[in-house]
Enzyme design. Structure first.
Site, PDB file in Angstrom:
ATOM      1  N   SER A  48       0.852  -1.202   0.000  1.00 45.96           N
ATOM      2  CA  SER A  48       0.000   0.000   0.000  1.00 45.96           C
ATOM      3  C   SER A  48       0.884   1.246   0.000  1.00 45.96           C
ATOM      4  O   SER A  48       2.099   1.163   0.227  1.00 45.96           O
ATOM      5  CB  SER A  48      -0.895   0.004   1.239  1.00 45.96           C
ATOM      6  OG  SER A  48      -0.088   0.217   2.402  1.00 45.96           O
ATOM      7  N   ASP A  81      -1.233  -1.606  -3.928  1.00 47.63           N
ATOM      8  CA  ASP A  81      -2.603  -1.689  -3.414  1.00 47.63           C
ATOM      9  C   ASP A  81      -3.168  -0.274  -3.230  1.00 47.63           C
ATOM     10  O   ASP A  81      -2.522   0.580  -2.609  1.00 47.63           O
ATOM     11  CB  ASP A  81      -2.551  -2.427  -2.063  1.00 47.63           C
ATOM     12  CG  ASP A  81      -3.917  -2.797  -1.530  1.00 47.63           C
ATOM     13  OD1 ASP A  81      -4.844  -2.980  -2.343  1.00 47.63           O
ATOM     14  OD2 ASP A  81      -4.051  -2.926  -0.292  1.00 47.63           O
ATOM     15  N   GLY A 180     -10.897  -3.601   7.124  1.00 47.30           N
ATOM     16  CA  GLY A 180     -10.727  -3.536   8.566  1.00 47.30           C
ATOM     17  C   GLY A 180     -11.339  -4.711   9.315  1.00 47.30           C
ATOM     18  O   GLY A 180     -11.771  -5.706   8.717  1.00 47.30           O
ATOM     19  N   SER A 213     -10.754 -10.214   4.786  1.00 49.29           N
ATOM     20  CA  SER A 213     -10.289 -10.880   6.003  1.00 49.29           C
ATOM     21  C   SER A 213     -11.453 -11.545   6.720  1.00 49.29           C
ATOM     22  O   SER A 213     -12.580 -11.023   6.729  1.00 49.29           O
ATOM     23  CB  SER A 213      -9.618  -9.857   6.942  1.00 49.29           C
ATOM     24  OG  SER A 213      -8.281  -9.632   6.535  1.00 49.29           O
ATOM     25  N   ASN A 253      -8.256 -10.098  -1.345  1.00 48.15           N
ATOM     26  CA  ASN A 253      -7.339  -9.229  -0.588  1.00 48.15           C
ATOM     27  C   ASN A 253      -7.459  -9.427   0.919  1.00 48.15           C
ATOM     28  O   ASN A 253      -8.554  -9.305   1.489  1.00 48.15           O
ATOM     29  CB  ASN A 253      -7.684  -7.772  -0.882  1.00 48.15           C
ATOM     30  CG  ASN A 253      -7.187  -7.320  -2.229  1.00 48.15           C
ATOM     31  OD1 ASN A 253      -6.887  -8.138  -3.107  1.00 48.15           O
ATOM     32  ND2 ASN A 253      -7.094  -6.023  -2.416  1.00 48.15           N
ATOM     33  N   ILE A 254      -6.311  -9.676   1.543  1.00 48.63           N
ATOM     34  CA  ILE A 254      -6.302  -9.930   2.984  1.00 48.63           C
ATOM     35  C   ILE A 254      -5.151  -9.177   3.646  1.00 48.63           C
ATOM     36  O   ILE A 254      -3.983  -9.413   3.321  1.00 48.63           O
ATOM     37  CB  ILE A 254      -6.182 -11.447   3.253  1.00 48.63           C
ATOM     38  CG1 ILE A 254      -7.449 -12.145   2.719  1.00 48.63           C
ATOM     39  CG2 ILE A 254      -5.987 -11.725   4.738  1.00 48.63           C
ATOM     40  CD1 ILE A 254      -7.354 -13.638   2.650  1.00 48.63           C
TER      41      ILE A 254
HETATM   42  P1  13P Z   1      -9.050  -6.516   4.930  1.00 42.24           P
HETATM   43  O1  13P Z   1      -9.079  -5.282   5.752  1.00 42.24           O
HETATM   44  O2  13P Z   1     -10.333  -7.272   5.003  1.00 42.24           O
HETATM   45  O3  13P Z   1      -7.904  -7.402   5.244  1.00 42.24           O
HETATM   46  O4  13P Z   1      -8.898  -6.072   3.387  1.00 42.24           O
HETATM   47  C1  13P Z   1      -7.636  -5.780   2.855  1.00 42.24           C
HETATM   48  C2  13P Z   1      -7.718  -5.142   1.515  1.00 42.24           C
HETATM   49  O5  13P Z   1      -8.736  -5.084   0.865  1.00 42.24           O
HETATM   50  C3  13P Z   1      -6.456  -4.596   0.989  1.00 42.24           C
HETATM   51  O6  13P Z   1      -6.642  -3.941  -0.221  1.00 42.24           O
HETATM   52  O1  G3H Z   2      -7.018  -1.676   1.993  1.00 46.12           O
HETATM   53  C1  G3H Z   2      -6.097  -1.265   2.660  1.00 46.12           C
HETATM   54  C2  G3H Z   2      -5.058  -2.189   3.179  1.00 46.12           C
HETATM   55  O2  G3H Z   2      -5.524  -2.881   4.290  1.00 46.12           O
HETATM   56  C3  G3H Z   2      -3.770  -1.463   3.420  1.00 46.12           C
HETATM   57  O3  G3H Z   2      -3.795  -0.765   4.603  1.00 46.12           O
HETATM   58  O4  G3H Z   2      -3.086   1.473   3.787  1.00 46.12           O
HETATM   59  O5  G3H Z   2      -2.974   0.908   6.229  1.00 46.12           O
HETATM   60  O6  G3H Z   2      -1.370  -0.129   4.618  1.00 46.12           O
HETATM   61  P1  G3H Z   2      -2.753   0.468   4.837  1.00 46.12           P
HETATM   62 ZN    ZN Z   3      -8.555  -2.955  -0.351  1.00 48.03          ZN
END
Ligand code: 13P
Ligand code: G3H
Ligand code: ZN
Length: 314
Positions: A48, A81, A180, A213, A253-254
């Site tokens: 990210s 991401d 989240g 998740s 995505n997790i």
């Molecule tokens: P979660 O918060 O469910 O793990 O999703 C992560 C995500 O979509 C990252 O792009």
């Molecule tokens: O969707 C977002 C991901 O969980 C990444 O989270 O931007 O805090 O690294 P972050």
């Molecule tokens: Zn996401």
């Protein structure tokens, strides 16, 4: 071996989903690679904007390059991401990413198409593939926070027009999940009716599910027992993930689940050993526990034991 998500999706489509896991540091990278090698799974490393600036984007790239050497059998894509246009352009010119996500889903429909198209042109010129998002998930991401009332599901009737005009290679759809640890207040879940409509209107086109998740309840209980305060945390039923994969979801995505493993391990370690101030004991436990989680999740996604067959197609 670093490949594009396109290579991965061609093999996975309609059969299984590839796990896309966020990493920020070396311990997460080690756990992820170990778990994927043990389960013989292809995977996607997601970085990210926040992860790129946590230490330094070059640090993460170096960690991934090193992991590629330490685990020569691994087949994976390196993916940005939730990029904005500037982050996408930076990743395109870096030459390291095989796949990027442009997330202009908070913009108007036309503006989303316009931005995605610009990014897709630049990415394709360098052989990089592009994920875009239509509709909006709830929850918090690094640069955008979306309240429940602003979140909206993908309109299947817009999907084909969006894909054709934007030139994206895969489509992240909002189908009821959110980012989240607090996804559902009741018995909500994935909107399979919406997913099925999108799949029928875009046959063979790779779809992506964010916010996937499962927020394991035993993990939450252990965190709370060790001093955490996570009340009402709830995730996606992991038994539904393979069903989504059969409906064209190639990338799941997790991130949050990995953070929960990290949180549980560290809380328990320091509660049980209050005299400890060394980072390595919890770090070692975390790498092993995260690898275990990855093996389990890949099995739920159906990506386990796919590595050898995928290798023949590359
Ligand atoms: P979660 O918060 O469910 O793990 O999703 C992560 C995500 O979509 C990252 O792009
Ligand atoms: O969707 C977002 C991901 O969980 C990444 O989270 O931007 O805090 O690294 P972050
Ligand atoms: Zn996401």
């Amino acid at each position: 071996m670093i490949v594009t998500t396109k290579d991965l999706f061609k093999h996975a489509y309609g059969k299984y989903a590839v796990g896309a896991y966020n990493i920020n540091n070396a311990e997460q990278a080690m756990g992820l690679f170990r778990g994927c090698i043990e389960s013989k799974s292809p995977f996607i490393i997601q970085i990210s904007k926040g992860a790129r600036s946590y230490t330094d984007k070059r640090m993460l790239e170096a960690i991934i390059r090193a992991a590629d050497q330490i685990f020569p059998d691994a087949i994976f894509a390196v993916h940005l991401d939730h990029g904005d246009e500037a982050a996408c352009m930076d990743c395109i010119s870096s030459g390291f990413y095989s796949s990027i996500m442009i997330d202009a889903s908070h913009e108007s429909y036309e503006k989303n198409i316009e931005i995605t198209h610009r990014v897709a042109l630049a990415a394709h010129a360098k052989g990089i593939v592009v994920e875009a998002e239509l509709g909006q998930l709830g929850g918090v991401e690094e640069h955008v926070s979306v309240s429940e009332d602003k979140a909206h599901l993908t309109d299947p009737n817009q999907a084909r027009d969006f894909v054709t005009r934007s030139g994206c290679d895969s489509l992240a759809c909002a189908i009821g999940t959110s980012h989240g640890a607090f996804k559902f207040s009741g018995s909500q879940g994935i909107h399979f009716d919406v997913l099925e409509k999108i799949k029928n209107l875009l046959p063979g086109f790779p779809l992506v599910m964010h916010g996937s998740s499962s927020v394991p309840q035993d993990e939450v209980a252990r965190i709370n027992a060790a001093g955490g305060v996570l009340k009402g945390a709830k995730g996606v039923d992991e038994n539904q993930l393979l069903k989504a994969a059969k409906l064209g979801v190639c990338k799941i995505n997790i991130d949050t689940d990995g953070r929960l493993v990290w949180c549980r391990v560290h809380r328990e370690e320091f509660k049980t050993h209050p005299e400890n101030f060394d980072l390595r004991p919890p770090g070692k436990v975390f790498m092993a526990e995260y690898a275990k989680y990855i093996v389990h999740k890949n099995t739920m996604l159906g990506s386990n034991n796919q590595l050898d067959d995928l290798r023949k197609t590359l």
